[in-house]
Design an enzyme around this catalytic site. Structure first.
Site, PDB file in Angstrom:
ATOM      1  N   HIS A 244      34.255  46.489 -35.261  1.00 24.10           N
ATOM      2  CA  HIS A 244      34.549  47.369 -36.841  1.00 24.10           C
ATOM      3  C   HIS A 244      34.688  48.126 -36.962  1.00 24.10           C
ATOM      4  O   HIS A 244      33.589  48.718 -36.128  1.00 24.10           O
ATOM      5  CB  HIS A 244      34.520  46.309 -38.099  1.00 24.10           C
ATOM      6  N   ASP A 246      33.084  50.736 -39.813  1.00 23.30           N
ATOM      7  CA  ASP A 246      32.461  50.125 -41.604  1.00 23.30           C
ATOM      8  C   ASP A 246      33.114  50.964 -42.582  1.00 23.30           C
ATOM      9  O   ASP A 246      33.531  52.284 -42.289  1.00 23.30           O
ATOM     10  CB  ASP A 246      30.941  50.729 -41.641  1.00 23.30           C
ATOM     11  N   HIS A 326      32.303  49.772 -32.709  1.00 20.03           N
ATOM     12  CA  HIS A 326      30.895  49.229 -32.691  1.00 20.03           C
ATOM     13  C   HIS A 326      30.746  47.674 -33.233  1.00 20.03           C
ATOM     14  O   HIS A 326      31.675  47.028 -33.735  1.00 20.03           O
ATOM     15  CB  HIS A 326      29.426  50.107 -33.280  1.00 20.03           C
ATOM     16  N   ARG A 336      17.339  38.355 -33.122  1.00 20.84           N
ATOM     17  CA  ARG A 336      17.635  39.918 -33.422  1.00 20.84           C
ATOM     18  C   ARG A 336      17.431  40.287 -35.183  1.00 20.84           C
ATOM     19  O   ARG A 336      18.244  39.312 -35.588  1.00 20.84           O
ATOM     20  CB  ARG A 336      19.102  40.175 -32.466  1.00 20.84           C
TER      21      ARG A 336
HETATM   22  C1  LIG Z   1      32.150  46.500 -46.970  1.00 20.93           C
HETATM   23  C2  LIG Z   1      31.376  45.517 -45.887  1.00 20.93           C
HETATM   24  C3  LIG Z   1      31.549  44.457 -45.799  1.00 20.93           C
HETATM   25  C4  LIG Z   1      30.903  44.456 -44.843  1.00 20.93           C
HETATM   26  C5  LIG Z   1      30.017  45.191 -44.892  1.00 20.93           C
HETATM   27  C6  LIG Z   1      30.402  46.200 -45.104  1.00 20.93           C
HETATM   28  C7  LIG Z   1      30.388  47.090 -43.962  1.00 20.93           C
HETATM   29  C8  LIG Z   1      30.631  46.229 -42.862  1.00 20.93           C
HETATM   30  C9  LIG Z   1      31.798  45.108 -42.879  1.00 20.93           C
HETATM   31  C10 LIG Z   1      31.310  44.167 -41.874  1.00 20.93           C
HETATM   32  C11 LIG Z   1      29.705  44.110 -41.457  1.00 20.93           C
HETATM   33  C12 LIG Z   1      32.620  45.109 -40.803  1.00 20.93           C
HETATM   34  C13 LIG Z   1      32.779  43.570 -39.616  1.00 20.93           C
HETATM   35  C14 LIG Z   1      32.530  42.329 -40.258  1.00 20.93           C
HETATM   36  C15 LIG Z   1      32.328  41.442 -41.602  1.00 20.93           C
HETATM   37  C16 LIG Z   1      33.355  40.857 -42.403  1.00 20.93           C
HETATM   38  C17 LIG Z   1      30.762  41.137 -41.251  1.00 20.93           C
HETATM   39  O1  LIG Z   1      30.662  40.929 -39.642  1.00 20.93           O
HETATM   40  O2  LIG Z   1      29.936  41.248 -42.072  1.00 20.93           O
HETATM   41  C18 LIG Z   1      32.358  43.138 -42.881  1.00 20.93           C
HETATM   42  C19 LIG Z   1      31.488  43.097 -43.698  1.00 20.93           C
HETATM   43  C20 LIG Z   1      31.673  41.982 -44.789  1.00 20.93           C
HETATM   44  O3  LIG Z   1      33.116  42.065 -45.167  1.00 20.93           O
HETATM   45  O4  LIG Z   1      31.057  41.334 -45.294  1.00 20.93           O
HETATM   46  O1  LIG Z   2      23.295  45.047 -36.267  1.00 25.14           O
HETATM   47  C1  LIG Z   2      23.620  45.629 -35.153  1.00 25.14           C
HETATM   48  O2  LIG Z   2      23.349  46.154 -35.215  1.00 25.14           O
HETATM   49  C2  LIG Z   2      25.422  46.083 -36.271  1.00 25.14           C
HETATM   50  C3  LIG Z   2      25.705  45.297 -37.863  1.00 25.14           C
HETATM   51  C4  LIG Z   2      26.818  46.245 -38.294  1.00 25.14           C
HETATM   52  O3  LIG Z   2      27.442  47.246 -37.577  1.00 25.14           O
HETATM   53  C5  LIG Z   2      27.463  46.183 -39.679  1.00 25.14           C
HETATM   54  O4  LIG Z   2      26.282  45.482 -39.997  1.00 25.14           O
HETATM   55  O5  LIG Z   2      28.158  46.085 -40.107  1.00 25.14           O
HETATM   56 FE   LIG Z   3      29.089  47.942 -39.016  1.00 24.39          FE
END
Ligand SMILES: C=C1C[C@]23C[C@H]1CC[C@H]2[C@]1(C)CCC[C@@](C)(C(=O)O)[C@H]1[C@@H]3C(=O)O
Ligand SMILES: O=C(O)CCC(=O)C(=O)O
Ligand SMILES: [Fe+2]
Length: 401
Positions: A244, A246, A326, A336
């Site tokens: 994704h 951010d 990333h 982790r």
């Molecule tokens: C606004 C946000 C949505 C998420 C947390 C913050 C910024 C990063 C986003 C996220 C990490 C991007 C990858 C998918 C996601 C669902 C996750 O894996 O947590 C995303 C976060 C979210 O929607 O909870």
């Molecule tokens: O855990 C990590 O190193 C990355 C997590 C991340 O990209 C996020 O929470 O948006």
């Molecule tokens: Fe991220």
């Protein structure tokens, strides 16, 4: 209701959704199974690669800049600009954040996530909301579940607002979490202060007035996210956090000594090695949209930095800013953790390009929007990935919001 992609039709729960809701991600139990549930197995093209060569990310020493040295500030902004030209990530050291505060934040994470699931679920994150405790987002997504638990809460830099972080955690978790809440309140205040300093470097690197972005984010309403990645018995099939960009503006991330953050650069996944003294910084979609506003590029800096603006603008004009993509991988033996502070503008700030940047050759790339609109989109309609901004802008333009 589980969302995986934008659907204009209302989602009618299916039997699978019902079953999905009852899938509980309790890593302390899941770990004893030789296999992992199919919902956690990612498609072949997204599975973690066997190797991820290390990415040498610029390490920017902020000591001189933070002490007011103009030459050091110029050098730091130059390094930031170079990083933004390539992959959008950089490390900062001598950042002014108390290392004991960081250590306490990590220690309190261990205490929280090692609690029984029933205790953690006192802060249960409701569907469509972005604050609270979530385990792998079971019930939110129907596939490609991340192998992680998260605790997210809102930080407000508004001088008039109370201690939002401390109040929230106390309210959700109880009086015994009073000091827990104080540590994360202090941590978020330190992150906000560091973010605004970095916004000065980004402004300088793009040749705009140094306080341009600091003012935009002064009263930020940001998100703090604690990521907890339990060991996984099939680390080659799962992902801790999927690929994704951010959707927020700026991310300041502290990863522990385990490592697992990977960045997609020059068509391959590269790892960013742990460095406990450093924060990993990357710009997000909302800031990238901001950077196309750079109209009055400082003539002195023009030839040096205009490429950054043009890269940002060019990338955005193509609708895809390929950098900043990333993910996080997991491993078989060790938990982790990462602490991610997501800088977001105050809810009433309109993110829109100035007219100077919009002409026949450079038509509007994105519609006006506010961060709450984009946040709601990621929480209720679309799982943030590398195309969020593009899909969001189509969504807004078809007046879904
Ligand atoms: C606004 C946000 C949505 C998420 C947390 C913050 C910024 C990063 C986003 C996220 C990490 C991007 C990858 C998918 C996601 C669902 C996750 O894996 O947590 C995303 C976060 C979210 O929607 O909870
Ligand atoms: O855990 C990590 O190193 C990355 C997590 C991340 O990209 C996020 O929470 O948006
Ligand atoms: Fe991220």
């Amino acid at each position: 209701m589980a969302i995986d992609c934008v659907s204009t039709m209302p989602h009618h729960p299916t039997p699978r959704d019902e079953e999905q809701k009852h899938l509980v991600f309790d890593a302390s139990l899941l770990n004893y199974h030789p296999h992992i549930p199919k919902q956690f197995i990612w498609p072949d093209h997204e599975k973690p690669s066997v190797t991820a060569p290390q990415l040498h990310v610029p390490l920017i020493d902020l000591r001189g800049f933070l002490s007011g040295d103009p030459v050091a500030a110029m050098e730091a902004s130059r390094l930031v600009g170079e990083a933004c030209q390539h992959h959008g990530f950089f490390l900062v050291v001598n950042h002014g954040v108390d290392d004991m505060l960081v250590a306490h934040a990590h220690a309190y994470m261990d205490n929280f996530f090692e609690l029984p699931l029933t205790d953690k679920q006192r802060a249960h994150r409701k569907l469509g909301e972005h604050c609270g405790y979530a385990s792998s987002f079971t019930g939110r997504f129907s596939s490609k579940l991340p192998w992680k638990e998260t605790l997210s809460f809102r930080y407000s830099a508004d001088k008039n607002s109370s201690k939002t972080v401390q109040d929230y955690l106390l309210h959700k978790l109880g009086d015994e979490f009073k000091h827990f809440g104080k540590v994360y309140q202090d941590y978020c205040e330190a992150m906000s202060k560091l973010s605004l300093a970095i916004m000065e470097l980004l402004a300088m690197s793009l040749g705009v007035r140094r306080s341009h972005f600091r003012e935009f984010f002064e009263e930020n309403e940001s998100i703090m996210r604690l990521n907890y990645y339990p060991p996984c018995q099939k680390p080659d099939l799962a992902l801790g956090t999927g690929p994704h960009c951010d959707p927020t503006s700026l991310t300041i991330l502290h990863q522990d000594r385990v490592g697992g953050l990977q960045v997609f650069v020059d068509d391959e996944w590269r790892s960013i090695s742990p460095n406990l003294e450093a924060f990993v910084v990357n710009i997000g979609d909302t800031f990238k949209v901001n950077t196309i506003f750079i109209s009055n590029i400082n003539p002195i800096l023009h030839n040096v930095y205009s490429t950054v603006a043009s890269v940002c603008f060019q990338a955005l004009a193509n609708g895809r800013y390929k950098s900043c993509l990333h993910r996080a991988v997991v491993n078989r033996h060790t938990t982790r953790k990462s602490l991610a502070f997501f800088l977001c503008p105050k809810g009433d700030k309109v993110v829109a390009p100035p007219t100077e940047l919009v002409d026949a050759n450079n038509p509007r790339v994105y519609p006006d929007f506010t961060w709450p609109m984009l946040l709601e989109f990621t929480q209720k309609h679309y799982r943030a990935d590398m195309n969020t901004l593009e899909v969001f802008s189509n969504w807004v333009q078809h007046s879904h919001i």
